[in-house]
Design a protein around this motif. Structure first.
Motif, short mmCIF file in Angstrom:
data_model
loop_
_atom_site.label_atom_id
_atom_site.label_comp_id
_atom_site.label_asym_id
_atom_site.label_seq_id
_atom_site.Cartn_x
_atom_site.Cartn_y
_atom_site.Cartn_z
N LYS A 73 16.21 31.95 -49.20
CA LYS A 73 17.16 32.05 -48.05
C LYS A 73 17.78 30.39 -47.78
CE LYS A 73 14.70 35.78 -45.85
NZ LYS A 73 13.79 36.21 -44.92
N LYS B 168 17.54 46.26 -53.44
CA LYS B 168 16.19 46.76 -54.29
C LYS B 168 16.57 47.18 -55.67
CE LYS B 168 13.23 48.02 -50.65
NZ LYS B 168 12.42 49.09 -49.96
N GLU C 104 11.15 32.84 -54.76
CA GLU C 104 11.69 33.89 -53.79
C GLU C 104 11.61 33.29 -52.43
OE1 GLU C 104 10.94 38.52 -52.13
OE2 GLU C 104 9.34 37.44 -53.49
N TYR D 42 21.15 43.26 -48.01
CA TYR D 42 21.34 42.11 -46.93
C TYR D 42 22.43 41.23 -47.67
CZ TYR D 42 21.04 38.34 -43.54
OH TYR D 42 21.16 37.39 -42.55
N GLN E 156 20.94 40.44 -51.32
CA GLN E 156 19.40 40.97 -51.39
C GLN E 156 19.59 42.37 -51.70
OE1 GLN E 156 16.11 40.49 -48.41
NE2 GLN E 156 16.65 42.72 -48.11
N TYR F 260 17.31 39.24 -55.98
CA TYR F 260 18.33 38.31 -55.29
C TYR F 260 19.39 37.85 -56.41
CZ TYR F 260 14.37 38.58 -51.89
OH TYR F 260 13.30 38.88 -50.73
N HIS G 16 12.06 42.87 -53.31
CA HIS G 16 13.70 42.85 -53.49
C HIS G 16 14.33 41.98 -54.77
CE1 HIS G 16 13.30 43.93 -49.27
NE2 HIS G 16 14.18 44.74 -49.52
N TYR H 228 23.24 34.36 -50.60
CA TYR H 228 22.68 35.41 -51.51
C TYR H 228 22.90 36.76 -51.14
CZ TYR H 228 19.06 36.14 -47.93
OH TYR H 228 18.39 36.41 -46.83
#
Length: 246
Positions: free
Chosen positions: A224, A232, A220, A185, A230, A209, A207, A228
């Motif tokens: 938002k 895995k 975490e 993302y 995102q 970031y 995840h 950022y």
């Protein structure tokens, strides 16, 4: 410490076995695999006003110890640190400066250490130690610029790709390539400015970031509130610039 050395018409990689200052100029003791000898290389050529001759790709000084100032022909070596085996006897460094022989065991040790260098190695970011290592080596991306963003599986639109690479640049011989994969993302807003003032990396429950304009210690739940990326999976490596780019 590991360095890319560009000196006297030669380019090679070497561990830094010791370093010091003479008249405020950094000097690095490296092993030249082309002429098979230790050498002392100043960071800049032409009395400090020429091109950069040493670029560090690993600044960790694990195993180094400090030593007293040392008198060399080039001047007083101040802030001397290095591996104990090469700085414990002042004559070793003096012999290196004069191009004289050093113990054969030192040569074998340097060759063995340098054989492990892989400048194109990817560095996976999985643990907090990996995060610290990445931020230390990249300076938290402070005052860097992103120069390229591309999708590995969809180069036309990286926002639709399963894997994205971003290349960052700054002064010095290396750029940094960061790769994000799976669960992507992108909330980055790079369209407004390509300058990075600082950044951090947060490992979450599912995840990881990369967070722009944020300091270390971010949670975490706070990610938002920033721009950022995102993913895995996250990994990074150095990319060598062309000589005339640094």
């Amino acid at each position: 410490m590991i360095a890319r050395v560009q000196y006297q018409g030669k380019t090679y990689y070497s561990y830094v076995f010791a370093h010091f200052e003479v008249f405020y100029r950094n000097h690095y003791v490296v092993y030249d695999p082309i002429d098979n000898k230790f050498d002392m290389v100043p960071i800049f050529g032409d009395n400090g006003y020429g091109h950069r001759q040493v670029g560090l790709i690993d600044e960790r000084e694990s195993g180094f110890i400090p030593q007293c100032d040392l008198t060399l022909q080039k001047g007083i070596a101040e802030h001397l640190v290095g591996y104990p085996w090469i700085i414990k006897d002042p004559d070793y460094l003096r012999n290196i400066e004069l191009g004289k022989e050093v113990p054969e065991e030192f040569v074998k040790k340097a060759i063995e250490m340098n054989s492990t260098i892989n400048p194109d190695k990817w560095n996976e970011v999985v643990t907090e130690d990996d995060v610290e290592n990445m931020l230390n080596h990249t300076g938290g991306f402070h005052d860097q610029y992103w120069v390229e963003i591309k999708g590995v599986s969809d180069e036309i639109d990286p926002w639709k790709s399963a894997k994205v690479q971003i290349r960052f640049t700054s002064q010095g011989p290396f750029d940094v390539l960061v790769e994000f994969e799976d669960g992507l993302y992108l909330n980055i807003g790079f369209y407004s400015s390509n300058r990075i003032f600082t950044s951090t990396v947060v490992i979450g429950k599912e995840h990881i970031y990369w967070v722009n304009d944020a300091e270390d210690g971010l949670k975490e739940s706070e990610v938002k509130d920033y721009k950022y990326i995102q993913a895995k999976k996250l990994r990074w490596k150095f990319i060598l610039k062309e000589e005339n780019d640094w």
